[in-house]
Motif scaffolding. Structure first.
Motif, PDB file in Angstrom:
ATOM      1  N   VAL A   4       0.842  -1.195   0.000  1.00 40.46           N
ATOM      2  CA  VAL A   4       0.000   0.000   0.000  1.00 40.46           C
ATOM      3  C   VAL A   4       0.880   1.248   0.000  1.00 40.46           C
ATOM      4  N   LEU A   5       0.445   2.274  -0.723  1.00 40.67           N
ATOM      5  CA  LEU A   5       1.197   3.530  -0.833  1.00 40.67           C
ATOM      6  C   LEU A   5       2.620   3.299  -1.363  1.00 40.67           C
ATOM      7  N   LEU A   6       2.747   2.360  -2.298  1.00 41.98           N
ATOM      8  CA  LEU A   6       4.012   2.075  -2.986  1.00 41.98           C
ATOM      9  C   LEU A   6       5.114   1.598  -2.037  1.00 41.98           C
ATOM     10  N   LYS A   7       4.713   1.005  -0.936  1.00 42.20           N
ATOM     11  CA  LYS A   7       5.710   0.519   0.004  1.00 42.20           C
ATOM     12  C   LYS A   7       6.540  -0.596  -0.625  1.00 42.20           C
ATOM     13  N   GLY A   8       7.854  -0.512  -0.478  1.00 42.80           N
ATOM     14  CA  GLY A   8       8.736  -1.532  -1.042  1.00 42.80           C
ATOM     15  C   GLY A   8       8.984  -1.371  -2.521  1.00 42.80           C
ATOM     16  N   VAL A   9       8.461  -0.294  -3.094  1.00 41.92           N
ATOM     17  CA  VAL A   9       8.607  -0.083  -4.533  1.00 41.92           C
ATOM     18  C   VAL A   9       9.675   0.964  -4.822  1.00 41.92           C
ATOM     19  N   LEU A  10       9.786   1.934  -3.927  1.00 41.80           N
ATOM     20  CA  LEU A  10      10.661   3.078  -4.196  1.00 41.80           C
ATOM     21  C   LEU A  10      12.102   2.790  -3.760  1.00 41.80           C
ATOM     22  N   PRO A  11      13.087   3.397  -4.433  1.00 45.37           N
ATOM     23  CA  PRO A  11      14.499   3.181  -4.101  1.00 45.37           C
ATOM     24  C   PRO A  11      14.831   3.685  -2.691  1.00 45.37           C
ATOM     25  N   THR A  12      15.825   3.043  -2.082  1.00 46.00           N
ATOM     26  CA  THR A  12      16.304   3.512  -0.773  1.00 46.00           C
ATOM     27  C   THR A  12      17.785   3.877  -0.910  1.00 46.00           C
ATOM     28  N   TRP A  13      18.273   4.745  -0.025  1.00 48.25           N
ATOM     29  CA  TRP A  13      19.671   5.183  -0.084  1.00 48.25           C
ATOM     30  C   TRP A  13      20.526   4.277   0.780  1.00 48.25           C
ATOM     31  N   ASP A  14      21.545   3.689   0.185  1.00 44.72           N
ATOM     32  CA  ASP A  14      22.454   2.832   0.934  1.00 44.72           C
ATOM     33  C   ASP A  14      23.737   3.614   1.205  1.00 44.72           C
ATOM     34  N   ALA A  15      23.895   4.075   2.448  1.00 47.60           N
ATOM     35  CA  ALA A  15      25.026   4.948   2.787  1.00 47.60           C
ATOM     36  C   ALA A  15      26.365   4.225   2.647  1.00 47.60           C
ATOM     37  N   ALA A  16      26.375   2.926   2.936  1.00 51.33           N
ATOM     38  CA  ALA A  16      27.627   2.174   2.892  1.00 51.33           C
ATOM     39  C   ALA A  16      28.241   2.163   1.498  1.00 51.33           C
ATOM     40  N   THR A  17      27.392   1.932   0.488  1.00 47.30           N
ATOM     41  CA  THR A  17      27.923   1.853  -0.873  1.00 47.30           C
ATOM     42  C   THR A  17      27.734   3.148  -1.648  1.00 47.30           C
ATOM     43  N   GLU A  18      27.141   4.144  -1.001  1.00 46.73           N
ATOM     44  CA  GLU A  18      26.898   5.425  -1.666  1.00 46.73           C
ATOM     45  C   GLU A  18      26.099   5.253  -2.957  1.00 46.73           C
ATOM     46  N   THR A  19      25.046   4.458  -2.883  1.00 46.80           N
ATOM     47  CA  THR A  19      24.240   4.248  -4.095  1.00 46.80           C
ATOM     48  C   THR A  19      22.779   4.004  -3.701  1.00 46.80           C
ATOM     49  N   SER A  20      21.903   4.232  -4.653  1.00 44.55           N
ATOM     50  CA  SER A  20      20.498   3.908  -4.416  1.00 44.55           C
ATOM     51  C   SER A  20      20.280   2.424  -4.633  1.00 44.55           C
ATOM     52  N   LEU A  21      19.528   1.816  -3.712  1.00 50.01           N
ATOM     53  CA  LEU A  21      19.137   0.432  -3.928  1.00 50.01           C
ATOM     54  C   LEU A  21      17.736   0.450  -4.546  1.00 50.01           C
ATOM     55  N   VAL A  22      17.636  -0.123  -5.729  1.00 47.58           N
ATOM     56  CA  VAL A  22      16.393  -0.054  -6.486  1.00 47.58           C
ATOM     57  C   VAL A  22      15.666  -1.387  -6.396  1.00 47.58           C
ATOM     58  N   PRO A  23      14.474  -1.408  -5.809  1.00 51.63           N
ATOM     59  CA  PRO A  23      13.685  -2.648  -5.836  1.00 51.63           C
ATOM     60  C   PRO A  23      13.438  -3.039  -7.285  1.00 51.63           C
ATOM     61  N   ALA A  24      13.722  -4.295  -7.625  1.00 53.73           N
ATOM     62  CA  ALA A  24      13.633  -4.716  -9.022  1.00 53.73           C
ATOM     63  C   ALA A  24      12.506  -5.708  -9.226  1.00 53.73           C
ATOM     64  N   HIS A  25      11.949  -5.674 -10.428  1.00 50.80           N
ATOM     65  CA  HIS A  25      11.028  -6.722 -10.868  1.00 50.80           C
ATOM     66  C   HIS A  25      11.667  -7.309 -12.120  1.00 50.80           C
ATOM     67  N   GLY A  26      12.305  -8.458 -11.987  1.00 52.37           N
ATOM     68  CA  GLY A  26      13.108  -8.975 -13.094  1.00 52.37           C
ATOM     69  C   GLY A  26      14.273  -8.047 -13.352  1.00 52.37           C
ATOM     70  N   THR A  27      14.334  -7.514 -14.570  1.00 56.21           N
ATOM     71  CA  THR A  27      15.468  -6.664 -14.944  1.00 56.21           C
ATOM     72  C   THR A  27      15.133  -5.184 -14.897  1.00 56.21           C
ATOM     73  N   ILE A  28      13.886  -4.846 -14.543  1.00 59.70           N
ATOM     74  CA  ILE A  28      13.474  -3.432 -14.544  1.00 59.70           C
ATOM     75  C   ILE A  28      13.147  -2.989 -13.119  1.00 59.70           C
ATOM     76  N   PRO A  29      13.153  -1.682 -12.884  1.00 61.44           N
ATOM     77  CA  PRO A  29      12.770  -1.214 -11.546  1.00 61.44           C
ATOM     78  C   PRO A  29      11.331  -1.616 -11.230  1.00 61.44           C
ATOM     79  N   LYS A  30      11.082  -1.976 -10.011  1.00 61.46           N
ATOM     80  CA  LYS A  30       9.731  -2.357  -9.616  1.00 61.46           C
ATOM     81  C   LYS A  30       8.748  -1.207  -9.845  1.00 61.46           C
ATOM     82  N   LEU A  31       9.220   0.007  -9.669  1.00 60.56           N
ATOM     83  CA  LEU A  31       8.349   1.172  -9.893  1.00 60.56           C
ATOM     84  C   LEU A  31       7.835   1.202 -11.338  1.00 60.56           C
ATOM     85  N   LEU A  32       8.685   0.790 -12.267  1.00 59.49           N
ATOM     86  CA  LEU A  32       8.266   0.753 -13.672  1.00 59.49           C
ATOM     87  C   LEU A  32       7.210  -0.331 -13.878  1.00 59.49           C
ATOM     88  N   PHE A  33       7.392  -1.463 -13.223  1.00 57.52           N
ATOM     89  CA  PHE A  33       6.382  -2.522 -13.277  1.00 57.52           C
ATOM     90  C   PHE A  33       5.048  -2.006 -12.732  1.00 57.52           C
TER      91      PHE A  33
END
Lengths: 453, 112
Positions: free
Chosen positions: A113-142
């Motif tokens: 609900v409310l796109l929970k688990g769909v949006l990217p989160t910031w990973d401070a350790a690797t200095e990169t966004s972690l993008v929830p994926a659906h197969g090879t595309i971002p879950k948000l695109l799915f």
């Protein structure tokens, strides 16, 4: 006052449940660094998403809008346009979650609900966004891509009650129908744990023959029957007011359908190419079949017939697009052209229901035909090993397809009847008689479609 | 003065207008109308539904002429609007009580 109170109360109850349910399932999420997302697949799916949105408006809006009388053209355009806004918001708030989250094989839950688990989160350790994926595309695109299906499916139903349904009731009906009919069927067919995706009754529905066309087509018939005929149906002429719109709308649907069917692969693969080609040939064959049927039966091939035939072919190939090879796609299109022609002329006239724009005749009948024929003509070669049908030696697939059709028809019929009966008692389904005579453009929206000075 | 109303075929409008202008009329009014006479309508089919269209589209033109010009104007219309097929239309002639030019207040034949 009281109305506002009810809405506020409803929203409060709804939102207060969120923190509890959202804490449950976290582990299953697969989030990857943005660099691991496929740019090629992402590009194709962005394109496909836009193409599918185009199917509702201008595609369907023009296809349907041209078929009504001119006093109702804005009524139809508004139904399509408004649903683009309304259903998208519902999808982001809870629709996607109900359709795709959870492990229950029959119903989704509140986890996304409310796109929970769909949006990217910031990973401070690797200095990169972690993008929830659906197969090879971002879950948000799915989510966005599937959201476009959530728009066009209810919009298809509008063809059945065109020129007489109350706008406010339509809005409420579509939100409830989307939640309680569309989301469950999408869950059965497409979510990881759906009972029709894998297991004993695994059915093939590549791009939404059952989820989109059977649910909408069958619900359309229920609407036509429960809402009743238009005033003067059968007595006064109700010819289409602008077949140029209808023709161009059909052409736009055809183009958009490439996103719908070839996009359903969710990647840019050979199977997406197969889906594209079989979709195109099915539309072509459907166009020819309906036209020839008219030519033989009535002496003239009509533009409306050619347009309707193309759409019938597209509907029929939808579940089969990534499962049958393009030559069988041609056969599906031919079958749809003839069968839907028969449904929209002979059968409709025989039973006398007023499915104004043939939402059932094209989508219900064509969708059912397509779902069953998919079980016959699916091959491992066309589907990269995912599907096989009767001609591939897998006779049980036909049974599974029929089970899928039956289950979708059942929930669509029951869901639509229950919702319409409740809304009839609470809000009323039809506009007042005077308003219907005046036309929906003026009575529902206070505007006219055509003002020429 | 007489008012001449002629119901004619769409594609004859230009020809009739040119002929009437050559015959010396000063102005005319044209409107799109629908109706039926001896020319039958036609059938239209949309998916399963069949409709008979009884009212066919025509053009109505109105010209006001001095009594002395009437027969010349009628002959002109008949000659230019005729095809010889059913559906060429009709001409209605009626007496006219008064004509007034709004800008100057002139009345009668002077205002034509």
């Amino acid at each position: 006052m009281t109305r506002r109170f009810y809405w506020t109360a409803l929203l409060t109850v709804f939102l207060s449940g969120l923190p509890m349910v959202s804490a449950v399932a976290q582990e299953a999420e697969t989030a990857v660094p943005a660099s691991e997302i496929s740019p090629a697949d992402t590009a194709w799916m962005l394109t496909s998403s836009a193409l599918v949105l185009m199917m509702t408006a201008p595609g369907l809006a023009m296809f349907y809008g041209g078929l009504v009388r001119k006093k109702n053209v804005l009524g139809v355009f508004m139904q399509c346009m408004f649903l683009m806004g309304l259903m998208s918001i519902v999808w982001a708030l809870w629709g996607y979650s109900f359709a795709f989250s959870g492990t229950n094989p029959y119903f989704g839950d509140f986890d996304a609900v409310l796109l929970k688990g769909v949006l990217p989160t910031w990973d401070a350790a690797t200095e990169t966004s972690l993008v929830p994926a659906h197969g090879t595309i971002p879950k948000l695109l799915f989510v966005i891509y599937q959201g476009m299906f959530f728009i066009i499916t209810p919009a298809l139903i509008c063809g059945a009650f065109a020129e007489r349904m109350k706008f406010s009731t339509m809005c409420v009906f579509m939100v409830l129908w989307g939640t309680f009919v569309y989301c469950p069927v999408a869950h059965w067919v497409w979510s990881e744990n759906g009972w029709l995706l894998a297991g004993d009754f695994a059915a093939i529905d590549f791009a939404g023959g059952t989820v989109v066309h059977i649910t909408s087509g069958v619900s359309a018939l229920v609407c036509a029957l429960l809402i009743g005929k238009r005033l003067g149906f059968g007595q006064e002429p109700m010819p289409p007011h602008n077949l140029t719109y209808t023709t161009l709308g059909a052409a736009l649907l055809w183009v958009g359908w490439f996103g719908f069917n070839a996009g359903s692969e969710l990647m840019a693969t050979p199977r997406a190419v197969n889906a594209f080609a079989s979709t195109h040939l099915a539309a072509s064959a459907g166009l020819l079949a309906w036209s020839v049927a008219e030519w033989v039966a009535r002496g003239k091939p009509s533009v409306l017939g050619a347009s309707s035939g193309a759409v019938a072919g597209l509907v029929c190939i939808t579940p089969a697009a990534g499962a049958v090879d393009p030559l069988w796609g041609m056969v599906l299109g031919l079958a749809a052209g003839f069968v839907c022609y028969f449904a929209c002329t002979t059968i409709k006239n025989k039973f006398g229901y007023d499915d104004s724009l043939d939402a059932f005749g094209v989508h219900g009948v064509g969708g059912t035909l397509g779902a069953i024929l998919t079980g016959v003509f699916a091959t491992k070669a066309a589907s990269n090993g995912s599907f096989s049908g009767l001609i591939d030696g897998n006779a049980v697939q036909v049974r599974n397809q029929i089970v899928g059709v039956g289950a979708s028809v059942l929930i669509a019929v029951i869901g639509s009847i229950v919702l319409l009966k409740i809304l009839d008692a609470v809000m009323g389904l039809r506009v007042a008689q005077d308003d219907e005579v005046q036309g929906l453009d003026l009575s529902q929206h206070g505007e006219e479609g055509y003002i020429f000075y | 003065m007489k008012k001449v109303e002629a119901i004619i075929r769409h594609f004859k409008l230009e020809e009739v207008k040119d002929a009437l202008t050559a015959a010396g009329i000063y102005g005319m009014t044209v409107s799109e109308v629908r109706g039926f006479g001896r020319q039958k309508g036609h059938k239209e089919q949309y998916r399963g539904a069949e409709y008979t269209v009884d009212f066919l589209p025509k053009v109505k033109l109105e010209v006001v002429v001095d009594d002395s010009d009437l027969s010349k104007i009628l002959d002109t219309i008949i000659a230019s609007a005729r095809t010889g097929q059913i559906g060429d239309g009709k001409i209605f002639v009626s007496d006219l009580d008064q004509v007034i030019r709004i800008r100057t207040g002139e009345t009668g034949a002077d205002s034509l």
